[in-house]
Design an enzyme around this catalytic site. Structure first.
Site, PDB file in Angstrom:
ATOM      1  N   GLU A 243       0.849  -1.196   0.000  1.00 63.31           N
ATOM      2  CA  GLU A 243       0.000   0.000   0.000  1.00 63.31           C
ATOM      3  C   GLU A 243       0.879   1.238   0.000  1.00 63.31           C
ATOM      4  O   GLU A 243       1.989   1.192   0.527  1.00 63.31           O
ATOM      5  CB  GLU A 243      -0.849   0.038   1.286  1.00 63.31           C
ATOM      6  N   LYS A 245       2.514   4.537   1.359  1.00 61.72           N
ATOM      7  CA  LYS A 245       2.749   5.006   2.728  1.00 61.72           C
ATOM      8  C   LYS A 245       2.519   6.515   2.778  1.00 61.72           C
ATOM      9  O   LYS A 245       3.250   7.280   2.171  1.00 61.72           O
ATOM     10  CB  LYS A 245       4.170   4.678   3.177  1.00 61.72           C
ATOM     11  N   ARG A 250      -1.504   9.341  12.095  1.00 61.39           N
ATOM     12  CA  ARG A 250      -2.199   8.078  12.347  1.00 61.39           C
ATOM     13  C   ARG A 250      -3.407   8.368  13.220  1.00 61.39           C
ATOM     14  O   ARG A 250      -3.275   8.913  14.313  1.00 61.39           O
ATOM     15  CB  ARG A 250      -1.239   7.138  13.091  1.00 61.39           C
ATOM     16  N   ARG A 265      -1.916   7.870  17.973  1.00 61.35           N
ATOM     17  CA  ARG A 265      -1.212   6.680  18.438  1.00 61.35           C
ATOM     18  C   ARG A 265      -0.657   6.862  19.833  1.00 61.35           C
ATOM     19  O   ARG A 265      -0.249   5.914  20.463  1.00 61.35           O
ATOM     20  CB  ARG A 265      -0.139   6.257  17.444  1.00 61.35           C
ATOM     21  N   GLU A 295      -4.807   6.799   8.197  1.00 61.51           N
ATOM     22  CA  GLU A 295      -3.901   7.944   8.221  1.00 61.51           C
ATOM     23  C   GLU A 295      -4.631   9.143   7.630  1.00 61.51           C
ATOM     24  O   GLU A 295      -5.215   9.037   6.547  1.00 61.51           O
ATOM     25  CB  GLU A 295      -2.668   7.575   7.381  1.00 61.51           C
ATOM     26  N   LYS A 418       7.955  -1.275   6.380  1.00 59.11           N
ATOM     27  CA  LYS A 418       7.944  -0.045   5.577  1.00 59.11           C
ATOM     28  C   LYS A 418       9.140  -0.053   4.654  1.00 59.11           C
ATOM     29  O   LYS A 418      10.242  -0.450   5.039  1.00 59.11           O
ATOM     30  CB  LYS A 418       7.918   1.193   6.468  1.00 59.11           C
TER      31      LYS A 418
HETATM   32  P1  AMP Z   1       6.928   5.101  10.677  1.00 57.92           P
HETATM   33  O1  AMP Z   1       6.161   6.183  11.379  1.00 57.92           O
HETATM   34  O2  AMP Z   1       7.986   5.609   9.760  1.00 57.92           O
HETATM   35  O3  AMP Z   1       7.409   4.077  11.672  1.00 57.92           O
HETATM   36  O4  AMP Z   1       5.949   4.293   9.702  1.00 57.92           O
HETATM   37  C1  AMP Z   1       4.778   3.645  10.139  1.00 57.92           C
HETATM   38  C2  AMP Z   1       3.629   4.607  10.018  1.00 57.92           C
HETATM   39  O5  AMP Z   1       3.258   4.799   8.660  1.00 57.92           O
HETATM   40  C3  AMP Z   1       2.359   4.133  10.650  1.00 57.92           C
HETATM   41  O6  AMP Z   1       2.361   4.346  12.031  1.00 57.92           O
HETATM   42  C4  AMP Z   1       1.303   4.987   9.935  1.00 57.92           C
HETATM   43  O7  AMP Z   1       1.130   6.195  10.659  1.00 57.92           O
HETATM   44  C5  AMP Z   1       1.946   5.341   8.610  1.00 57.92           C
HETATM   45  N1  AMP Z   1       1.256   4.800   7.413  1.00 57.92           N
HETATM   46  C6  AMP Z   1       1.072   5.479   6.278  1.00 57.92           C
HETATM   47  N2  AMP Z   1       0.452   4.753   5.360  1.00 57.92           N
HETATM   48  C7  AMP Z   1       0.209   3.539   5.911  1.00 57.92           C
HETATM   49  C8  AMP Z   1      -0.397   2.331   5.444  1.00 57.92           C
HETATM   50  N3  AMP Z   1      -0.891   2.216   4.211  1.00 57.92           N
HETATM   51  N4  AMP Z   1      -0.458   1.285   6.298  1.00 57.92           N
HETATM   52  C9  AMP Z   1       0.060   1.384   7.539  1.00 57.92           C
HETATM   53  N5  AMP Z   1       0.649   2.491   8.034  1.00 57.92           N
HETATM   54  C10 AMP Z   1       0.728   3.573   7.235  1.00 57.92           C
END
Ligand code: AMP
Length: 590
Positions: A243, A245, A250, A265, A295, A418
């Site tokens: 998907e 990102k 969040r 969160r 998001e 990710k």
């Molecule tokens: P990070 O904050 O870099 O650890 O990346 C994870 C975060 O990406 C999650 O906590 C979400 O806030 C965000 N995110 C954005 N798009 C998505 C998606 N399609 N699925 C899950 N998380 C997502």
């Protein structure tokens, strides 16, 4: 239970930094607490009166507390201020001013009085609050007053995190850590440690199994691991659902009929900030009750372009919401469904959750709530193409998910990974760091009293913050001044017990704020404690600069030490590949 017992345990907790010792002190305090009061004690340990998503603010500032303290101690305000100045801590000043033995104040009574302080609103609320606090302090001993004042200031700072409360609860109830995992599982579903403590003590550990998702109680967010390249992703995970990102905020959406709420969160209830999304949820979600993960991000309706977190965060406002709605319209991308009507979906596979999510959300192209697009593939080349397309659209990269995985609340696991721009050398990834102090410095900014920030990563297993860098750029002058004010508010005279550091900053600050930081690379360094073992050097960031303030993250949500080690090994892996791409294969300078 009398409050003296609680205060003495708090004093013992303050007197040690050893985790085992702290958890033993806590466990014996839990055992001494009447069953019906365990929840209240757990909330107080976190400096609150309830779980994070419901707790009220005390609405008192320092001036207030000084008036109440002067009143309780029958001293003049200037005398209170003088002692405060001498001690540098209002709790210690209260202790000195109220030296009496106390009047056997009950913990429950004190908790109720604190609740009345928080609940007092409207005209003359200030006077009522002052009167309640003054009365409470008059009935307290010096030591009790120390902690009551710190609770009211929001500065209890015992160094007791959720993980330690869970350890101690298990110890207190069964004498060892054998129900720790059950406690953690239940906590990830209800986010209410007080409730868990209560159930444990009243109904016993087996009753934890009955905790199910419930609308109105946030579920801890599932988190993603990192992997370096599409090829590694497919090798490790097999076919994945990929998907886009989104670089937004969040938000967990809870719908119960017309009642819609949003939680961040960090479990804050931010419903009031997003009325248009609540309205859309009432219209677009077809079931009565649902919990959706997704998001939210600001977009430009003219161009259809999505804007970065720094812009989305401008929607964090308590006032002027209507104006914000017009200036910064939001889209909410739903990517998971955790609960619908009376069905708990957290234990169902992603494919089923996704199917039900698509059926739940009624949507047209311009509707505020959308479901993330996705592809399912086992081909690294197709994954790479999808990744490049998303980056070209201005997005951060991809989140790839195992199609048969359950929703792992509160866990960072390889069910979600990710894949960010970092793996392409020319575009670099960011990290989230907790600020633990600042240095005055010598440069231009020394005149403002702040030259650089000391920043740290987190080690959740040991609940430690370890330094990784000093940051001196990325903020405007106004932001530096604001940063200094915020850090001064949280300053502590000595190193906070949960911080490991070889650098002694000019000002230590209790870890509270998270910054998103960009750097050129991760290097080995003997000066930082991140990843440092024995005489081996630790890890540091080269040329770090602040990208944005992450108000949505707690210090415990900072990038982990483990992630830095992984990022370092990914970085070295790509560096090894680089010379092969350069004709003649010249060696890079070390
Ligand atoms: P990070 O904050 O870099 O650890 O990346 C994870 C975060 O990406 C999650 O906590 C979400 O806030 C965000 N995110 C954005 N798009 C998505 C998606 N399609 N699925 C899950 N998380 C997502």
């Amino acid at each position: 239970m009398i409050i003296r017992q609680v205060a003495e345990a708090f004093q013992a907790l303050e007197g040690t930094t050893k985790r085992l010792e702290m958890s033993r002190i806590l466990a014996s305090l839990f055992r001494a607490t009447p069953k019906e009061e365990v929840d209240k004690l757990i909330y107080i340990l976190d400096g609150r009166l309830g779980p994070p998503y419901t707790a009220l603010d005390f609405g008192v500032d320092e001036k207030f507390l000084i008036v109440a303290l002067a009143d309780a101690a029958r001293a003049s305000r200037s005398r209170v201020e003088e002692i405060y100045k001498k001690k540098g801590d209002l709790g210690l000043a209260a202790e000195e001013l109220l030296r009496g033995a106390g009047r056997g104040l009950n913990f429950r009574e004190a908790f109720e009085a604190l609740s009345r302080v928080a609940e007092a609103t409207g005209p003359r609320a200030h006077e009522r609050k002052t009167a309640i606090i003054s009365d409470l302090l008059q009935r307290s001993s010096g030591l009790e007053a120390r902690y009551i004042v710190r609770i009211l200031q929001g500065r209890l700072r015992l160094g007791v995190g959720d993980a330690m409360v869970m350890d101690a609860l298990s110890e207190a109830v069964v004498g060892d850590r054998s129900v720790r995992a059950d406690i953690e599982r239940a906590y990830s579903i209800c986010s209410d440690l007080g409730l868990i403590g209560r159930i444990l003590f009243i109904d016993g550990p087996r009753a934890l199994e009955q905790i199910r998702p419930q609308v109105g109680r946030p579920i801890l967010s599932a988190l993603a691991e990192r992997l370096p390249t599409p090829q590694v992703v497919i090798d490790k995970m097999g076919p994945v659902q990929a998907e886009p990102k989104y670089d937004g905020l969040r938000l967990q959406l809870h719908k119960d009929g017309d009642n819609v709420r949003f939680f961040t969160r960090r479990l804050e209830d931010v419903t009031g900030m997003f009325p248009e999304l609540a309205k859309a949820a009432r219209q677009q979600l077809k079931s009565e009750r649902a919990i959706v993960d997704g998001e939210a991000l600001v977009y430009n309706p003219e161009t259809g372009e999505y804007l970065p977190f720094q812009i989305t965060v401008r929607r964090k406002r308590k006032y002027g919401i209507e104006e914000m709605e017009l200036r910064y319209p939001l889209r909410y991308f739903a990517f998971d469904l955790l609960y619908v009507d009376d069905q708990d979906l957290t234990r169902k596979p992603l494919t089923q959750r996704r199917r039900q999510l698509e059926a739940l959300v009624q949507r047209h192209v311009d509707d505020p709530i959308q479901v993330t697009e996705q592809i399912t593939t086992g081909d690294p080349k197709a994954l790479e193409r999808y990744f490049v397309d998303q980056v070209a659209l201005g997005l951060e990269g991809l989140v790839v998910k195992k199609p048969d995985s359950t929703y792992q609340a509160g866990q960072r696991s390889f069910n979600w990974v990710k894949l960010k721009r970092a793996y392409r050398a020319e575009l670099r990834d960011t990290v989230d760091l907790a600020v633990v102090g600042y240095l005055v410095g010598k440069g231009k900014r020394a005149q403002f009293g702040i030259g650089s920030l000391l920043a740290a990563v987190y080690d959740p297993e040991h609940e430690r913050f370890r330094t990784i860098t000093k940051i001196g750029s990325g903020l405007t002058e106004v932001e530096w001044a604001e940063m200094r004010r915020m850090l001064d508010e949280n300053r502590t005279p000595t190193r906070p017990p949960q911080v490991d550091s070889l650098i002694e900053p000019d000002v230590w600050s209790w870890p509270k704020y998270v910054l998103e930081v960009q750097a050129d690379e991760i290097t080995r360094s003997p000066r930082h404690t991140c990843g440092k073992t024995g005489d081996e050097p630790g890890y540091a960031l080269r040329f770090p600069r602040v990208v944005t303030f992450r108000w949505d993250k707690r210090p415990e949500d900072a990038t982990t030490e483990k992630e830095i080690l992984e990022m370092y090994s990914m970085q070295t892996a790509t560096e090894v590949e680089k010379p092969r791409r350069v004709a003649g294969g010249r060696k890079r300078a070390a």
